[in-house]
Design an enzyme around this catalytic site. Sequence first.
Site, mmCIF file in Angstrom:
data_model
loop_
_atom_site.group_PDB
_atom_site.id
_atom_site.type_symbol
_atom_site.label_atom_id
_atom_site.label_comp_id
_atom_site.label_asym_id
_atom_site.label_seq_id
_atom_site.Cartn_x
_atom_site.Cartn_y
_atom_site.Cartn_z
ATOM 1 N N VAL A 82 0.850 -1.194 0.000
ATOM 2 C CA VAL A 82 0.000 0.000 0.000
ATOM 3 C C VAL A 82 0.887 1.247 0.000
ATOM 4 C CG1 VAL A 82 -1.766 1.277 1.267
ATOM 5 C CG2 VAL A 82 -1.852 -1.236 1.193
ATOM 6 N N LYS A 83 0.613 2.093 -0.986
ATOM 7 C CA LYS A 83 1.418 3.307 -1.121
ATOM 8 C C LYS A 83 0.648 4.468 -0.482
ATOM 9 C CE LYS A 83 4.196 4.850 -5.072
ATOM 10 N NZ LYS A 83 4.116 5.008 -6.530
ATOM 11 N N VAL A 84 1.312 5.151 0.439
ATOM 12 C CA VAL A 84 0.677 6.309 1.095
ATOM 13 C C VAL A 84 1.582 7.523 0.926
ATOM 14 C CG1 VAL A 84 -0.461 4.830 2.829
ATOM 15 C CG2 VAL A 84 1.725 5.920 3.396
#
Length: 221
Positions: A82-84
């Site tokens: 998951v890219k934040v």
Amino acid sequence: MKIFLDTANLESIKKFNDMGLLDGITTNPSLLSKEGGNPKNAMEEITKIIKGDVSLEVVSTEYSGMIKEGKRLREYGDNVVVKVPMTADGLKACKSLSSEGIPVNVTLIFSPNQALLAAKSGAKYVSPFIGRLDDIGQNGMHLIKEIKEIFSNYNFGTEILVASIRHPIHVVDAAKIGADVVTLPPIVLDKMLQHPLTKIGLDNFLADWEKLKQKNPDATI
Ligand code: G3P
């Protein structure tokens, strides 16, 4: 050094994956938008084709939305990272998701301190954008050196994923520094394959083979 492809283009992903070059994929909302169509289909396909890590980015900017989206993105496959974004809420989401065993890539890193904080929050990857620093007259590769030194000093397990790469020299320099991963636009990976002397050499080999065939039409390999 691991090589990721920075694209949501299925054709390019299949092309380079068939050569055995890809350790993973990074995407972002801009790359998905560029492909058009339903992003869900693209994300589903990419996570199926690629065995390694596939970064899929949240679009919420506040903590609870990021957590919800992160968990939804993770349903595409066990290889989803998951890219934040590198914000206060992004780091809080990074801490929560990482604690639950969901790997996180903190993106839009432009300073060594941002990388340090993302590592402290438990990020699997930090994504420093070197090309965009070069664009504004700063030295993007210097940032990679600084992050590498800081992570080595404290044995952080967080991997340095060099992003916003614009040309093959960026790749050579990142590899010399010992960056863990480069994520490449397809055009840069294409350029890395090529050298003018390879083409000239191959053309000469084939021309000489033709000469041989003219003398001896039955010649074969
Ligand atoms: O993953 C996205 C990052 O690589 C951005 O690249 O070329 O838009 O600065 P660019």
